[in-house]
Structures are given as C-alpha cells and as structure tokens.
Write a protein that holds these residues in place. Structure first.
Motif, PDB file in Angstrom:
ATOM      1  N   ALA A  10       5.600   0.904  -8.787  1.00  0.00           N
ATOM      2  CA  ALA A  10       4.418   1.361  -8.077  1.00  0.00           C
ATOM      3  C   ALA A  10       4.447   0.836  -6.654  1.00  0.00           C
ATOM      4  O   ALA A  10       4.779  -0.322  -6.405  1.00  0.00           O
ATOM      5  N   GLN A  11       4.106   1.713  -5.713  1.00  0.00           N
ATOM      6  CA  GLN A  11       4.138   1.313  -4.316  1.00  0.00           C
ATOM      7  C   GLN A  11       2.858   1.750  -3.627  1.00  0.00           C
ATOM      8  O   GLN A  11       2.265   2.763  -3.968  1.00  0.00           O
ATOM      9  N   GLY A  12       2.434   1.007  -2.651  1.00  0.00           N
ATOM     10  CA  GLY A  12       1.282   1.363  -1.858  1.00  0.00           C
ATOM     11  C   GLY A  12      -0.031   1.153  -2.582  1.00  0.00           C
ATOM     12  O   GLY A  12      -0.091   0.649  -3.692  1.00  0.00           O
ATOM     13  N   PHE A  13      -1.109   1.563  -1.920  1.00  0.00           N
ATOM     14  CA  PHE A  13      -2.444   1.372  -2.480  1.00  0.00           C
ATOM     15  C   PHE A  13      -2.636   2.155  -3.775  1.00  0.00           C
ATOM     16  O   PHE A  13      -3.085   1.641  -4.768  1.00  0.00           O
ATOM     17  N   PHE A  14      -2.290   3.415  -3.763  1.00  0.00           N
ATOM     18  CA  PHE A  14      -2.537   4.254  -4.930  1.00  0.00           C
ATOM     19  C   PHE A  14      -1.618   3.911  -6.083  1.00  0.00           C
ATOM     20  O   PHE A  14      -1.976   4.102  -7.228  1.00  0.00           O
ATOM     21  N   GLY A  16      -0.236   0.700  -6.724  1.00  0.00           N
ATOM     22  CA  GLY A  16      -0.442  -0.648  -7.231  1.00  0.00           C
ATOM     23  C   GLY A  16      -1.882  -0.990  -7.524  1.00  0.00           C
ATOM     24  O   GLY A  16      -2.246  -1.257  -8.656  1.00  0.00           O
ATOM     25  N   ARG A  17      -2.703  -0.982  -6.508  1.00  0.00           N
ATOM     26  CA  ARG A  17      -4.091  -1.426  -6.667  1.00  0.00           C
ATOM     27  C   ARG A  17      -4.910  -0.470  -7.524  1.00  0.00           C
ATOM     28  O   ARG A  17      -5.679  -0.903  -8.370  1.00  0.00           O
ATOM     29  N   LEU A  18      -4.744   0.814  -7.308  1.00  0.00           N
ATOM     30  CA  LEU A  18      -5.521   1.786  -8.061  1.00  0.00           C
ATOM     31  C   LEU A  18      -5.128   1.769  -9.528  1.00  0.00           C
ATOM     32  O   LEU A  18      -5.991   1.808 -10.408  1.00  0.00           O
ATOM     33  N   SER A  19      -3.833   1.670  -9.797  1.00  0.00           N
ATOM     34  CA  SER A  19      -3.398   1.652 -11.197  1.00  0.00           C
ATOM     35  C   SER A  19      -3.868   0.374 -11.900  1.00  0.00           C
ATOM     36  O   SER A  19      -4.268   0.419 -13.061  1.00  0.00           O
ATOM     37  N   SER A  20      -3.865  -0.761 -11.208  1.00  0.00           N
ATOM     38  CA  SER A  20      -4.353  -1.993 -11.831  1.00  0.00           C
ATOM     39  C   SER A  20      -5.870  -1.937 -12.041  1.00  0.00           C
ATOM     40  O   SER A  20      -6.383  -2.476 -13.019  1.00  0.00           O
ATOM     41  N   LEU A  21      -6.582  -1.249 -11.163  1.00  0.00           N
ATOM     42  CA  LEU A  21      -8.021  -1.062 -11.335  1.00  0.00           C
ATOM     43  C   LEU A  21      -8.291  -0.209 -12.575  1.00  0.00           C
ATOM     44  O   LEU A  21      -9.147  -0.543 -13.389  1.00  0.00           O
ATOM     45  N   VAL A  22      -7.553   0.855 -12.722  1.00  0.00           N
ATOM     46  CA  VAL A  22      -7.720   1.731 -13.890  1.00  0.00           C
ATOM     47  C   VAL A  22      -7.390   0.972 -15.168  1.00  0.00           C
ATOM     48  O   VAL A  22      -8.112   1.066 -16.165  1.00  0.00           O
ATOM     49  N   VAL A  23      -6.331   0.183 -15.159  1.00  0.00           N
ATOM     50  CA  VAL A  23      -5.947  -0.598 -16.332  1.00  0.00           C
ATOM     51  C   VAL A  23      -7.035  -1.599 -16.681  1.00  0.00           C
ATOM     52  O   VAL A  23      -7.394  -1.764 -17.855  1.00  0.00           O
TER      53      VAL A  23
END
Length: 68
Positions: A10-14, A16-23
């Motif tokens: 995963a790279q970038g905001f969408f 890394g951060r977005l996927s960890s938020l969803v998780v």
C-alpha cells in the motif's frame, strides 16, 4: 517458469492510512457485535444457570465489556 507478484504494498494516503482506518472500523464493529452476542446469550440464561457457571446478573455487563 515465469512468476509474478499479485500483491503490491500500500502506498500513499489512500493505500495506507485509509485502509488502516477501514480495518480499525471493521475491527471495532466486530468487537461490538461480539459483546452484543455475549450479552444477549448470558441474558437469556436463568439465575440458576448463571449461578452454575459462577455468574450473577450484575456480572453480565462487565463480562460483555471484556469482549471488547
């Protein structure tokens, strides 16, 4: 024989951060549901059945809170 990698980091905001938020949201919903199921199952037991497993009605909320 040729091989290729089907996953990418995963790279970038969408990525890394977005996927960890969803998780983390999915994990929180799963924990809430586990606590709800536990609370409902224990609430359906009679006082005698709760006593057999060493609990009382007052313990149900604290037991379900530990499921979180």
């Amino acid at each position: 024989m040729a091989t290729f990698e089907t996953t990418r980091p995963a790279q970038g905001f969408f990525g890394g951060r977005l996927s960890s938020l969803v998780v983390s949201i999915v994990a929180a919903v799963a924990a809430w549901n586990d606590a709800r199921v536990t609370r409902n199952a224990l609430s359906k037991l009679s006082d005698r059945e709760l006593d057999d497993i060493g609990l009382c009605r007052g313990d149900i909320e604290s037991i379900s809170a530990r499921a979180n």
